[in-house]
Motif scaffolding. Sequence first.
Motif, PDB file in Angstrom:
ATOM      1  N   ALA A  31      49.926 -31.613  46.718  1.00 29.13           N
ATOM      2  CA  ALA A  31      48.484 -31.377  46.199  1.00 29.13           C
ATOM      3  C   ALA A  31      48.560 -30.672  44.960  1.00 29.13           C
ATOM      4  N   ALA A  32      49.409 -30.232  44.465  1.00 26.95           N
ATOM      5  CA  ALA A  32      49.728 -29.385  43.157  1.00 26.95           C
ATOM      6  C   ALA A  32      49.903 -30.288  42.031  1.00 26.95           C
ATOM      7  N   ALA A  33      50.532 -31.236  42.435  1.00 25.18           N
ATOM      8  CA  ALA A  33      51.561 -32.253  41.346  1.00 25.18           C
ATOM      9  C   ALA A  33      50.699 -33.215  40.759  1.00 25.18           C
ATOM     10  N   ASP A  34      50.898 -33.333  39.261  1.00 22.81           N
ATOM     11  CA  ASP A  34      50.419 -34.668  38.871  1.00 22.81           C
ATOM     12  C   ASP A  34      51.193 -35.933  39.217  1.00 22.81           C
ATOM     13  N   SER A  35      52.115 -35.691  39.432  1.00 20.06           N
ATOM     14  CA  SER A  35      53.061 -36.935  39.941  1.00 20.06           C
ATOM     15  C   SER A  35      54.287 -36.548  40.746  1.00 20.06           C
ATOM     16  N   VAL A  36      55.111 -37.526  40.970  1.00 13.72           N
ATOM     17  CA  VAL A  36      56.226 -37.422  41.990  1.00 13.72           C
ATOM     18  C   VAL A  36      57.320 -37.915  41.419  1.00 13.72           C
ATOM     19  N   LEU A  37      58.510 -37.452  41.238  1.00 10.52           N
ATOM     20  CA  LEU A  37      59.802 -38.142  40.967  1.00 10.52           C
ATOM     21  C   LEU A  37      60.500 -38.043  42.240  1.00 10.52           C
ATOM     22  N   ILE A  38      60.917 -39.318  42.544  1.00 11.73           N
ATOM     23  CA  ILE A  38      61.660 -39.572  43.869  1.00 11.73           C
ATOM     24  C   ILE A  38      63.010 -39.740  43.601  1.00 11.73           C
ATOM     25  N   PRO A  39      64.001 -38.921  44.118  1.00 10.06           N
ATOM     26  CA  PRO A  39      65.586 -39.288  43.856  1.00 10.06           C
ATOM     27  C   PRO A  39      65.934 -40.003  44.944  1.00 10.06           C
TER      28      PRO A  39
ATOM     29  N   LEU B 203      47.355 -38.025  41.872  1.00 11.18           N
ATOM     30  CA  LEU B 203      48.662 -38.112  42.177  1.00 11.18           C
ATOM     31  C   LEU B 203      49.248 -39.548  42.244  1.00 11.18           C
ATOM     32  N   HIS B 204      50.258 -39.484  41.750  1.00  9.33           N
ATOM     33  CA  HIS B 204      50.943 -40.974  41.393  1.00  9.33           C
ATOM     34  C   HIS B 204      52.505 -40.829  41.210  1.00  9.33           C
ATOM     35  N   VAL B 205      53.119 -41.908  41.717  1.00  6.00           N
ATOM     36  CA  VAL B 205      54.695 -41.872  41.650  1.00  6.00           C
ATOM     37  C   VAL B 205      55.155 -42.026  39.974  1.00  6.00           C
ATOM     38  N   GLU B 206      55.609 -40.781  39.462  1.00  7.05           N
ATOM     39  CA  GLU B 206      56.246 -41.068  38.198  1.00  7.05           C
ATOM     40  C   GLU B 206      57.299 -41.948  37.850  1.00  7.05           C
TER      41      GLU B 206
ATOM     42  N   GLN C 211      67.242 -54.304  44.744  1.00  5.90           N
ATOM     43  CA  GLN C 211      65.933 -54.372  45.475  1.00  5.90           C
ATOM     44  C   GLN C 211      64.922 -53.331  45.193  1.00  5.90           C
ATOM     45  N   LEU C 212      65.470 -52.105  44.417  1.00  4.87           N
ATOM     46  CA  LEU C 212      64.538 -51.363  43.962  1.00  4.87           C
ATOM     47  C   LEU C 212      63.558 -51.756  42.776  1.00  4.87           C
ATOM     48  N   LEU C 213      64.467 -52.448  41.977  1.00  2.00           N
ATOM     49  CA  LEU C 213      64.040 -52.933  40.709  1.00  2.00           C
ATOM     50  C   LEU C 213      63.164 -54.223  41.060  1.00  2.00           C
ATOM     51  N   GLU C 214      63.315 -54.979  41.979  1.00  2.00           N
ATOM     52  CA  GLU C 214      62.376 -56.228  42.252  1.00  2.00           C
ATOM     53  C   GLU C 214      61.133 -55.579  42.824  1.00  2.00           C
ATOM     54  N   HIS C 215      61.298 -54.584  43.562  1.00  4.01           N
ATOM     55  CA  HIS C 215      60.060 -54.192  44.263  1.00  4.01           C
ATOM     56  C   HIS C 215      59.321 -53.144  43.666  1.00  4.01           C
ATOM     57  N   PHE C 216      59.807 -52.280  42.665  1.00  4.11           N
ATOM     58  CA  PHE C 216      59.101 -51.126  41.866  1.00  4.11           C
ATOM     59  C   PHE C 216      59.082 -51.509  40.679  1.00  4.11           C
ATOM     60  N   GLY C 217      59.849 -52.183  39.743  1.00  6.03           N
ATOM     61  CA  GLY C 217      60.000 -52.795  38.541  1.00  6.03           C
ATOM     62  C   GLY C 217      59.957 -51.250  37.734  1.00  6.03           C
ATOM     63  N   ASP C 218      59.146 -50.955  36.758  1.00  2.36           N
ATOM     64  CA  ASP C 218      59.023 -50.022  35.515  1.00  2.36           C
ATOM     65  C   ASP C 218      59.020 -48.638  36.327  1.00  2.36           C
ATOM     66  N   ARG C 219      58.778 -48.442  37.652  1.00  2.00           N
ATOM     67  CA  ARG C 219      58.626 -47.365  38.158  1.00  2.00           C
ATOM     68  C   ARG C 219      60.186 -46.662  38.629  1.00  2.00           C
ATOM     69  N   VAL C 220      60.989 -47.462  38.303  1.00  2.00           N
ATOM     70  CA  VAL C 220      62.294 -47.218  38.516  1.00  2.00           C
ATOM     71  C   VAL C 220      62.905 -46.800  37.197  1.00  2.00           C
ATOM     72  N   TYR C 221      63.423 -45.554  37.140  1.00  2.00           N
ATOM     73  CA  TYR C 221      63.807 -45.173  35.760  1.00  2.00           C
ATOM     74  C   TYR C 221      65.083 -45.767  35.132  1.00  2.00           C
ATOM     75  N   ARG C 222      65.189 -46.179  34.086  1.00  2.00           N
ATOM     76  CA  ARG C 222      66.432 -46.862  33.501  1.00  2.00           C
ATOM     77  C   ARG C 222      67.623 -45.995  33.731  1.00  2.00           C
TER      78      ARG C 222
END
Length: 283
Positions: free
Chosen positions: A139-147, A176-179, A199-210
């Motif tokens: 609720a407080a965040a601008d975005s989320v980083l998911i390890p 709120l969005h997924v950073e 699979q992550l790259l296929e489904h989430f594309g640019d949302r996966v950090y390089r």
Amino acid sequence: MAYVLAITNQKGGVGKTTTAVNLSAALALTRRRVLMVDFDPQGNATTGSGLDKHALEASVTECLLDGMPLAQAIVASPAAGYHVLPANADLTAAEVGLQQQEGGALRLRTLLGTVREHYDYVLVDCPPSLNMLTLNALAAADSVLIPLQCEYYALEGLTALLDTIEQVRATLNPRLHVEGILRTMFDARNRLANQVSEQLLEHFGDRVYRTIVPRNVRLAEAPSHGLPVLHYDRNSRGALAYLALAGELVRRTGVPVPPQGAPEKAMQETHHGDEETRTGTQP
């Protein structure tokens, strides 16, 4: 005004706290003013930042439940290079206490609003569960980083977390969005890890950090010394990965370097009383 990033995954052991500590240290090395909020009752991010969680004068719990101003609980960590809002096992009490408070899900957002102007980034290390504390962080965040560790059940757990994020966006925090999704403890020799990564790259594309955080002995050793890996072995593969991640995050968010002297000013403005007593070290 600080950019608030919640670091969360309901699955434990995926490098969440390691990411909170080391990304905070890496951002601090870019001269950004960083506050790391330990929001996990285990207090591992506190000890990993060089502070003794058993000898805290104040913690995030007093702010959440007793009305203590956030600035009075924030501690400067010279060993880590950033400020810490520390936590210990007392934070477990906040889980029940926040449920009983009117507007309890927004308590952290309200508290951070009193100090956000003093920082460029606020990173929140969430507990490994989707509870009231995690809800506060989202609720407080601008975005989320998911390890995320690239293993068999990773995508299933990720789906549940994304559903929760959508619910929070619909009810409490429309911005709120997924950073990004960060692949952690990665072993390139492992076929399954590579398949899940694809699979992550296929489904989430640019949302996966390089950036990919490898399995690294020095990264695992650093917390026992009360140091981020960047201050334990800056040339290790783990340290270089988190420096690269910080670069990606800065490019994505566009948070500028503050004016000369701003980090020192933030330390002065957010701390009260004897500075020596407000700085912790790992015993």
